[in-house]
Scaffold this active site. Structure first.
Site, PDB file in Angstrom:
ATOM      1  CE  LYS A   1      -4.247   0.370   2.417  1.00 21.50           C
ATOM      2  NZ  LYS A   1      -4.713   0.399   3.743  1.00 21.50           N
ATOM      3  CB  VAL A   2       2.402   3.395  -2.199  1.00 18.39           C
ATOM      4  CG1 VAL A   2       3.086   2.277  -2.389  1.00 18.39           C
ATOM      5  CG2 VAL A   2       1.449   3.417  -3.645  1.00 18.39           C
TER       6      VAL A   2
END
Ligand code: G3P
Length: 223
Positions: free
Chosen positions: A83-84
């Site tokens: 997740k970014v």
């Protein structure tokens, strides 16, 4: 429609996985902090319990460190979705990891323009936060409608719309009506989906009426 659970509480994840209706898990730094657990241990354990995508978020905000963290997290298990955040550096990391064949979930999406960028960066998932938009008087589900419409216009986009910051069952049903691919739902809201007072009332009546027959099914005493 896929259901992910939005929590870092392993006991809750195990409990909900047992329903057979759980397709994945999303975590974020706030949920990990609330759990009090070691992040890497926790994520590895979640990946054992749920075989679908498990989102694990990078902690840094600069490109080089996010990329290194993302690669490290992706090495924990094959079902990790890194997740970014939806920032220029986050999208650059998304492009790099996606090109390596990693699943990336681009989080903190609050506009259709941002969702277009996430798709162009090769994200497996984009996470628009509907509840947080509603909280500031904007139309969270309206954003889901826009993104679903835009993505349908471009078959080359393979990004799934992951409806996040879900507050209640109405969000889940509205997301399904719009054709969103995934809803990530807090455990309490996921349990609410099962409930209706008429189901409870109807079942109580059926149980009471069945008892009046004096019969059992498993004894198999046919006349
Ligand atoms: O995991 C991201 C998102 O679902 C967070 O939700 O309730 O903190 O706005 P919330």
């Amino acid at each position: 429609m896929k259901f992910f659970v939005d929590t870092a509480d392993l006991a809750e994840i195990c409990d909900l996985a047992a329903t057979g209706l759980l397709d994945g898990v999303t975590t974020n730094p706030s949920l990990v902090a609330k759990s009090g657990r070691n992040f890497l241990d926790l994520v590895a354990q979640i990946c054992e319990v749920v075989k679908g995508p498990v989102s694990a978020e990078v902690a840094a905000t600069d490109f080089d460190t996010m990329l290194a963290e993302g690669r490290f997290l992706a090495g924990i298990a094959p079902n990790i979705a890194v997740k970014v955040p939806l920032t220029p550096a986050g999208l650059k990391v998304c492009k790099a990891l996606s090109s390596d064949g990693r699943q990336v979930n681009v989080t903190l999406c609050f506009s259709a323009a941002q969702a277009i960028l996430a798709a162009k960066a090769g994200a497996a998932f984009v996470s628009p936060f509907v509840g947080r938009l509603d909280d500031i008087g904007q139309d969270g589900m309206g954003l889901i409608a826009e993104i679903c419409q835009i993505y349908r216009n471009y078959p080359e986009f393979h990004t799934e719309v992951l409806v996040a910051s879900v507050r209640h069952p109405v969000h889940v049903v509205a997301a399904a009506k719009l054709g969103a691919h995934v809803a990530t739902v807090p455990p309490a809201v996921l349990r609410q989906l099962f409930n209706h007072p008429l189901t409870d009332k109807g079942l109580a009546q059926f149980v009471a009426d069945w008892q009046k027959t004096g019969q059992t099914i498993l004894d198999n005493k046919r006349s």
